[in-house]
Design an enzyme around this catalytic site. Sequence first.
Site, PDB file in Angstrom:
ATOM      1  N   LYS A   1       0.828  -1.213   0.000  1.00  0.00           N
ATOM      2  CA  LYS A   1       0.000   0.000   0.000  1.00  0.00           C
ATOM      3  C   LYS A   1       0.858   1.257   0.000  1.00  0.00           C
ATOM      4  CE  LYS A   1      -2.251  -0.762   3.879  1.00  0.00           C
ATOM      5  NZ  LYS A   1      -1.680  -2.045   4.331  1.00  0.00           N
TER       6      LYS A   1
ATOM      7  N   ARG B   1      -8.941   1.118   9.705  1.00  0.00           N
ATOM      8  CA  ARG B   1      -8.586  -0.283   9.948  1.00  0.00           C
ATOM      9  C   ARG B   1      -9.665  -0.985  10.759  1.00  0.00           C
ATOM     10  NH1 ARG B   1      -2.560   0.569   9.532  1.00  0.00           N
ATOM     11  NH2 ARG B   1      -1.561  -1.458   9.630  1.00  0.00           N
TER      12      ARG B   1
ATOM     13  N   ARG C   1      11.275  -7.098   4.562  1.00  0.00           N
ATOM     14  CA  ARG C   1      11.211  -5.729   5.084  1.00  0.00           C
ATOM     15  C   ARG C   1      11.814  -5.664   6.483  1.00  0.00           C
ATOM     16  NH1 ARG C   1       5.479  -2.744   5.113  1.00  0.00           N
ATOM     17  NH2 ARG C   1       5.128  -3.676   7.133  1.00  0.00           N
TER      18      ARG C   1
ATOM     19  N   ARG D   1      12.360  -2.850  11.389  1.00  0.00           N
ATOM     20  CA  ARG D   1      11.132  -2.416  12.068  1.00  0.00           C
ATOM     21  C   ARG D   1      10.859  -3.361  13.214  1.00  0.00           C
ATOM     22  NH1 ARG D   1       6.068  -0.528   8.471  1.00  0.00           N
ATOM     23  NH2 ARG D   1       5.036  -1.474  10.249  1.00  0.00           N
TER      24      ARG D   1
ATOM     25  N   ARG E   1      -0.171  -9.501  13.478  1.00  0.00           N
ATOM     26  CA  ARG E   1      -0.729  -8.388  12.698  1.00  0.00           C
ATOM     27  C   ARG E   1      -1.658  -8.900  11.605  1.00  0.00           C
ATOM     28  NH1 ARG E   1       4.026  -5.415  10.516  1.00  0.00           N
ATOM     29  NH2 ARG E   1       2.642  -3.701  10.003  1.00  0.00           N
TER      30      ARG E   1
HETATM   31  P1  AMP Z   1       1.449   0.393   9.316  1.00  0.00           P
HETATM   32  O1  AMP Z   1       2.728   1.071   9.016  1.00  0.00           O
HETATM   33  O2  AMP Z   1       0.273   0.978   8.551  1.00  0.00           O
HETATM   34  O3  AMP Z   1       1.513  -1.102   9.161  1.00  0.00           O
HETATM   35  O4  AMP Z   1       1.108   0.692  10.862  1.00  0.00           O
HETATM   36  C1  AMP Z   1       1.998   0.297  11.886  1.00  0.00           C
HETATM   37  C2  AMP Z   1       1.244   0.181  13.199  1.00  0.00           C
HETATM   38  O5  AMP Z   1       0.659   1.457  13.547  1.00  0.00           O
HETATM   39  C3  AMP Z   1       0.074  -0.787  13.194  1.00  0.00           C
HETATM   40  O6  AMP Z   1       0.471  -2.133  13.402  1.00  0.00           O
HETATM   41  C4  AMP Z   1      -0.764  -0.236  14.339  1.00  0.00           C
HETATM   42  O7  AMP Z   1      -0.215  -0.578  15.598  1.00  0.00           O
HETATM   43  C5  AMP Z   1      -0.595   1.276  14.165  1.00  0.00           C
HETATM   44  N1  AMP Z   1      -1.659   1.824  13.282  1.00  0.00           N
HETATM   45  C6  AMP Z   1      -1.491   2.416  12.068  1.00  0.00           C
HETATM   46  N2  AMP Z   1      -2.668   2.791  11.543  1.00  0.00           N
HETATM   47  C7  AMP Z   1      -3.616   2.417  12.437  1.00  0.00           C
HETATM   48  C8  AMP Z   1      -5.035   2.500  12.468  1.00  0.00           C
HETATM   49  N3  AMP Z   1      -5.724   3.051  11.451  1.00  0.00           N
HETATM   50  N4  AMP Z   1      -5.678   2.000  13.554  1.00  0.00           N
HETATM   51  C9  AMP Z   1      -4.994   1.462  14.579  1.00  0.00           C
HETATM   52  N5  AMP Z   1      -3.667   1.333  14.614  1.00  0.00           N
HETATM   53  C10 AMP Z   1      -2.969   1.800  13.556  1.00  0.00           C
END
Ligand code: AMP
Length: 191
Positions: free
Chosen positions: A13, A88, A127, A133, A144
């Site tokens: 994404k 989400r 990654r 990360r 996740r």
């Molecule tokens: P991402 O980089 O989008 O995979 O986000 C990394 C982490 O940030 C996720 O695993 C969540 O812990 C938190 N996070 C990001 N976006 C959201 C969201 N819309 N709702 C809840 N947690 C989020």
Amino acid sequence: MRMVLLGPPGAGKGTQAAGLAQRAAVPHIATGDIFRANVAQGTRLGRRAQRYMDRGDLVPDEVVIAMVMGRLAEADCEDGFLLDGFPRTVAQAEALDRRLAGLETPLDAALNFEVTEEELFRRLAGRSAALHRSDDTEQTIRHRLEVFAEKTRPLIDYYRHRGLLIPVDAIGPVEEVTVRILDALAAKKAT
Ligand code: AMP
């Protein structure tokens, strides 16, 4: 253009969002990036979010919704935005709908990135090694993906029912996926 991007972690994404946002001249709002920046700066928001992120859990809805609504109120979002990683949960999608309905600026599309689980593991493991990360260890990746299946997958039906869902086959070279997205958006516009 007002668009949201759905799909499991590792679906690509972020990569596509950056290019699409640039093309459409709208801000690319990636909630994960905003949280990581806050963690790095040691802000209150970052301290609140970090323990959830490290476990691979979602940050509580009220925290995320307040943050995104604040960001959408900024002037650069007036003519559109591309949300990457939000919503989400159904509660987040409803909050976004309420806000956009109030402004009479509905969403144009929800792109759903489709990738097999096998491919996701391959990508996320890569990654993890490349970016260090802390939430990309194998156990956290698995968690996740479970959280995605439980909390985020229902959004596919949510947006399908509203006629906004655009499925995207997200396996293949980045440029090919981009072409598929642009073709699908053009086809939707034409209908
Ligand atoms: P991402 O980089 O989008 O995979 O986000 C990394 C982490 O940030 C996720 O695993 C969540 O812990 C938190 N996070 C990001 N976006 C959201 C969201 N819309 N709702 C809840 N947690 C989020």
